[in-house]
Scaffold this active site. Structure first.
Site, PDB file in Angstrom:
ATOM      1  N   ASP A  34       0.866  -1.185   0.000  1.00 51.91           N
ATOM      2  CA  ASP A  34       0.000   0.000   0.000  1.00 51.91           C
ATOM      3  C   ASP A  34       0.895   1.224   0.000  1.00 51.91           C
ATOM      4  O   ASP A  34       2.077   1.160   0.346  1.00 51.91           O
ATOM      5  CB  ASP A  34      -0.918   0.011   1.230  1.00 51.91           C
ATOM      6  CG  ASP A  34      -2.159   0.873   1.030  1.00 51.91           C
ATOM      7  OD1 ASP A  34      -3.245   0.316   0.761  1.00 51.91           O
ATOM      8  OD2 ASP A  34      -2.035   2.115   1.131  1.00 51.91           O
ATOM      9  N   VAL A 119      -9.175  -5.367  -9.729  1.00 52.21           N
ATOM     10  CA  VAL A 119     -10.410  -5.285  -8.937  1.00 52.21           C
ATOM     11  C   VAL A 119     -10.898  -3.835  -8.844  1.00 52.21           C
ATOM     12  O   VAL A 119     -12.079  -3.560  -8.677  1.00 52.21           O
ATOM     13  CB  VAL A 119     -10.184  -5.864  -7.515  1.00 52.21           C
ATOM     14  CG1 VAL A 119     -11.455  -5.813  -6.677  1.00 52.21           C
ATOM     15  CG2 VAL A 119      -9.662  -7.299  -7.589  1.00 52.21           C
ATOM     16  N   HIS A 176     -19.067  -4.316 -15.903  1.00 51.95           N
ATOM     17  CA  HIS A 176     -19.444  -4.292 -14.497  1.00 51.95           C
ATOM     18  C   HIS A 176     -20.077  -2.936 -14.249  1.00 51.95           C
ATOM     19  O   HIS A 176     -19.411  -1.926 -14.242  1.00 51.95           O
ATOM     20  CB  HIS A 176     -18.186  -4.460 -13.647  1.00 51.95           C
ATOM     21  CG  HIS A 176     -18.447  -4.545 -12.179  1.00 51.95           C
ATOM     22  ND1 HIS A 176     -19.383  -5.380 -11.638  1.00 51.95           N
ATOM     23  CD2 HIS A 176     -17.862  -3.922 -11.138  1.00 51.95           C
ATOM     24  CE1 HIS A 176     -19.358  -5.258 -10.316  1.00 51.95           C
ATOM     25  NE2 HIS A 176     -18.449  -4.374  -9.988  1.00 51.95           N
TER      26      HIS A 176
HETATM   27  N1  APR Z   1      -0.484   2.653  -4.315  1.00 48.02           N
HETATM   28  C1  APR Z   1      -0.825   1.677  -3.416  1.00 48.02           C
HETATM   29  N2  APR Z   1      -1.955   1.702  -2.711  1.00 48.02           N
HETATM   30  C2  APR Z   1      -2.793   2.726  -2.916  1.00 48.02           C
HETATM   31  C3  APR Z   1      -2.512   3.771  -3.839  1.00 48.02           C
HETATM   32  C4  APR Z   1      -1.284   3.687  -4.554  1.00 48.02           C
HETATM   33  N3  APR Z   1      -0.939   4.613  -5.448  1.00 48.02           N
HETATM   34  N4  APR Z   1      -3.533   4.648  -3.820  1.00 48.02           N
HETATM   35  C5  APR Z   1      -4.432   4.182  -2.929  1.00 48.02           C
HETATM   36  N5  APR Z   1      -3.986   3.026  -2.377  1.00 48.02           N
HETATM   37  C6  APR Z   1      -4.615   2.211  -1.334  1.00 48.02           C
HETATM   38  C7  APR Z   1      -5.232   3.051  -0.236  1.00 48.02           C
HETATM   39  O1  APR Z   1      -4.226   3.561   0.644  1.00 48.02           O
HETATM   40  C8  APR Z   1      -6.157   2.039   0.432  1.00 48.02           C
HETATM   41  O2  APR Z   1      -5.541   1.386   1.525  1.00 48.02           O
HETATM   42  O3  APR Z   1      -5.689   1.460  -1.824  1.00 48.02           O
HETATM   43  C9  APR Z   1      -6.455   1.037  -0.698  1.00 48.02           C
HETATM   44  C10 APR Z   1      -7.927   0.976  -1.075  1.00 48.02           C
HETATM   45  O4  APR Z   1      -8.620   0.465   0.007  1.00 48.02           O
HETATM   46  P1  APR Z   1     -10.095   0.943   0.445  1.00 48.02           P
HETATM   47  O5  APR Z   1     -10.140   2.429   0.425  1.00 48.02           O
HETATM   48  O6  APR Z   1     -10.433   0.211   1.691  1.00 48.02           O
HETATM   49  O7  APR Z   1     -11.006   0.469  -0.757  1.00 48.02           O
HETATM   50  P2  APR Z   1     -11.633  -0.986  -0.979  1.00 48.02           P
HETATM   51  O8  APR Z   1     -12.969  -1.052  -0.353  1.00 48.02           O
HETATM   52  O9  APR Z   1     -10.630  -2.009  -0.640  1.00 48.02           O
HETATM   53  O10 APR Z   1     -11.869  -0.970  -2.560  1.00 48.02           O
HETATM   54  C11 APR Z   1     -10.777  -0.944  -3.451  1.00 48.02           C
HETATM   55  O11 APR Z   1     -11.889  -2.199  -5.149  1.00 48.02           O
HETATM   56  O12 APR Z   1     -14.071  -2.938  -5.324  1.00 48.02           O
HETATM   57  C12 APR Z   1     -13.158  -1.964  -5.711  1.00 48.02           C
HETATM   58  O13 APR Z   1     -14.537  -0.001  -6.075  1.00 48.02           O
HETATM   59  C13 APR Z   1     -13.563  -0.591  -5.226  1.00 48.02           C
HETATM   60  O14 APR Z   1     -11.978   0.577  -6.563  1.00 48.02           O
HETATM   61  C14 APR Z   1     -12.254   0.113  -5.250  1.00 48.02           C
HETATM   62  C15 APR Z   1     -11.255  -0.967  -4.889  1.00 48.02           C
END
Ligand code: APR
Length: 309
Positions: A34, A119, A176
């Protein structure tokens, strides 16, 4: 020979839950990545500390550094912004396109033989971004949506008929989103088409609820989007690939003439096993189904056209 290795990019709700499923099934070692410092390390350590209790011995680690992802067999991309209430998947597009491009450019060269599973939404458009950024062949770039959409449809079919979800099967095509194309005549309970079991108006209600399945969860949660079913669906794809199960699953794949579509990622049934997408399964559509499929493909095309170069 070591255990398989899966990188999960994005240690948020979907990513961490996917990592948990993979590790707890003993399917592969997992590297969680992350951009937020400490988040993947903390969740990775927490998941590792569950291992003695759950009694699996897969290794789970978290990092902000892509070096640790090298040599992965599968890379799951969940990084991005999740949908907020009132926000369409399309609103997310520009932001998430930049994120998906960056994480794929960072990870793909270190795992040149990996299968990429996207995803992040809007799903079909993000598959295009991932394909471009990786340079991988279409067999190794897939989007997770159809498994989730058909799981939702199956849930509603089972509830409506008072039968086990286990005995249901559902067929969903297309992008989707609101234009997805559930195929009732190929959606069954113990092999019996639901068109023989339910009146048309009830089927339509279930189909509509399926197409709005993501929004239904967002409206309830208010501060995030679905993750248990998305993670379970992603796990099913990873499992099919790593164990060469040749599962027939609906996935977003780059069509090259199949279903009359060329050069677009759209959800269709594929054979999923070692090396990723082994074959597209093509079926003959009725005139109505074809019209719905074309509308769905056109919606994907419209989004792809808006992607930054
Ligand atoms: N590099 C790595 N991680 C990143 C980056 C990046 N450049 N930008 C954002 N992230 C991380 C965020 O820090 C966060 O921890 O991506 C993660 C996304 O997690 P959530 O906000 O909990 O989102 P989530 O519910 O997991 O959904 C993620 O999947 O189903 C799809 O529509 C949904 O596009 C969304 C994705």
């Amino acid at each position: 020979m070591g255990r398989n290795k899966v990188t999960v990019i994005g240690a948020g709700n979907v990513g961490a839950t996917t990592a948990q499923r993979i590790a707890e099934a003993g399917l592969a070692d997992v590297v969680l990545v992350d951009i937020v410092e400490g988040l993947p390390q903390g969740k990775g350590l927490d998941l590792a500390e569950a291992a003695p209790v759950v009694r699996h011995d897969a290794r789970v680690t978290g990092t902000n550094d892509y070096a640790a992802t090298a040599g992965s067999d599968v890379i799951v991309v969940t990084s991005g912004l999740a949908r907020q209430p009132g926000m369409s998947r399309d609103d997310l597009m520009a932001k998430n396109a930049g994120i998906v491009k960056a994480v794929v450019e960072a990870s793909a060269p270190l795992s040149p033989n990996a299968v990429l599973i996207v995803v992040t939404n809007p799903l079909d458009a993000m598959c295009h971004v991932a394909m471009r950024a990786s340079g991988f062949p279409r067999e190794r770039v897939l989007g997770m949506a159809g498994v989730l959409d058909s799981a939702r449809f199956r849930t509603f079919i089972a509830e409506e008929l008072g039968v086990s979800v286990v005995d249901t099967s559902a067929f969903v095509l297309g992008g989707h989103g609101d234009t997805m194309v559930p195929l009732p005549r190929y959606s069954t309970v113990a092999g019996i088409p639901i068109t023989d079991l339910l009146p048309a108006d009830r089927i339509k209600a279930l189909v509509d609820r399926t197409a709005n399945g993501g929004a239904e969860i967002v409206a309830l949660l208010k501060t995030g989007s679905a993750y248990y079913a998305p993670a379970a669906s992603t796990f099913e794809m990873v499992d099919a690939i790593l164990r060469d199960r040749r599962r027939v699953l609906p996935c977003a794949t780059l069509l090259k003439g199949e279903y009359g579509v060329d050069g677009l990622f759209v959800g269709v049934p594929v054979v999923l096993g070692s090396g990723g997408m082994q074959r597209v399964i093509e079926i003959t559509l009725t005139a109505d189904e074809r019209a719905a499929f074309e509308k769905s493909a056109a919606a994907v095309q419209e989004l792809v056209a808006k992607l930054p170069a």
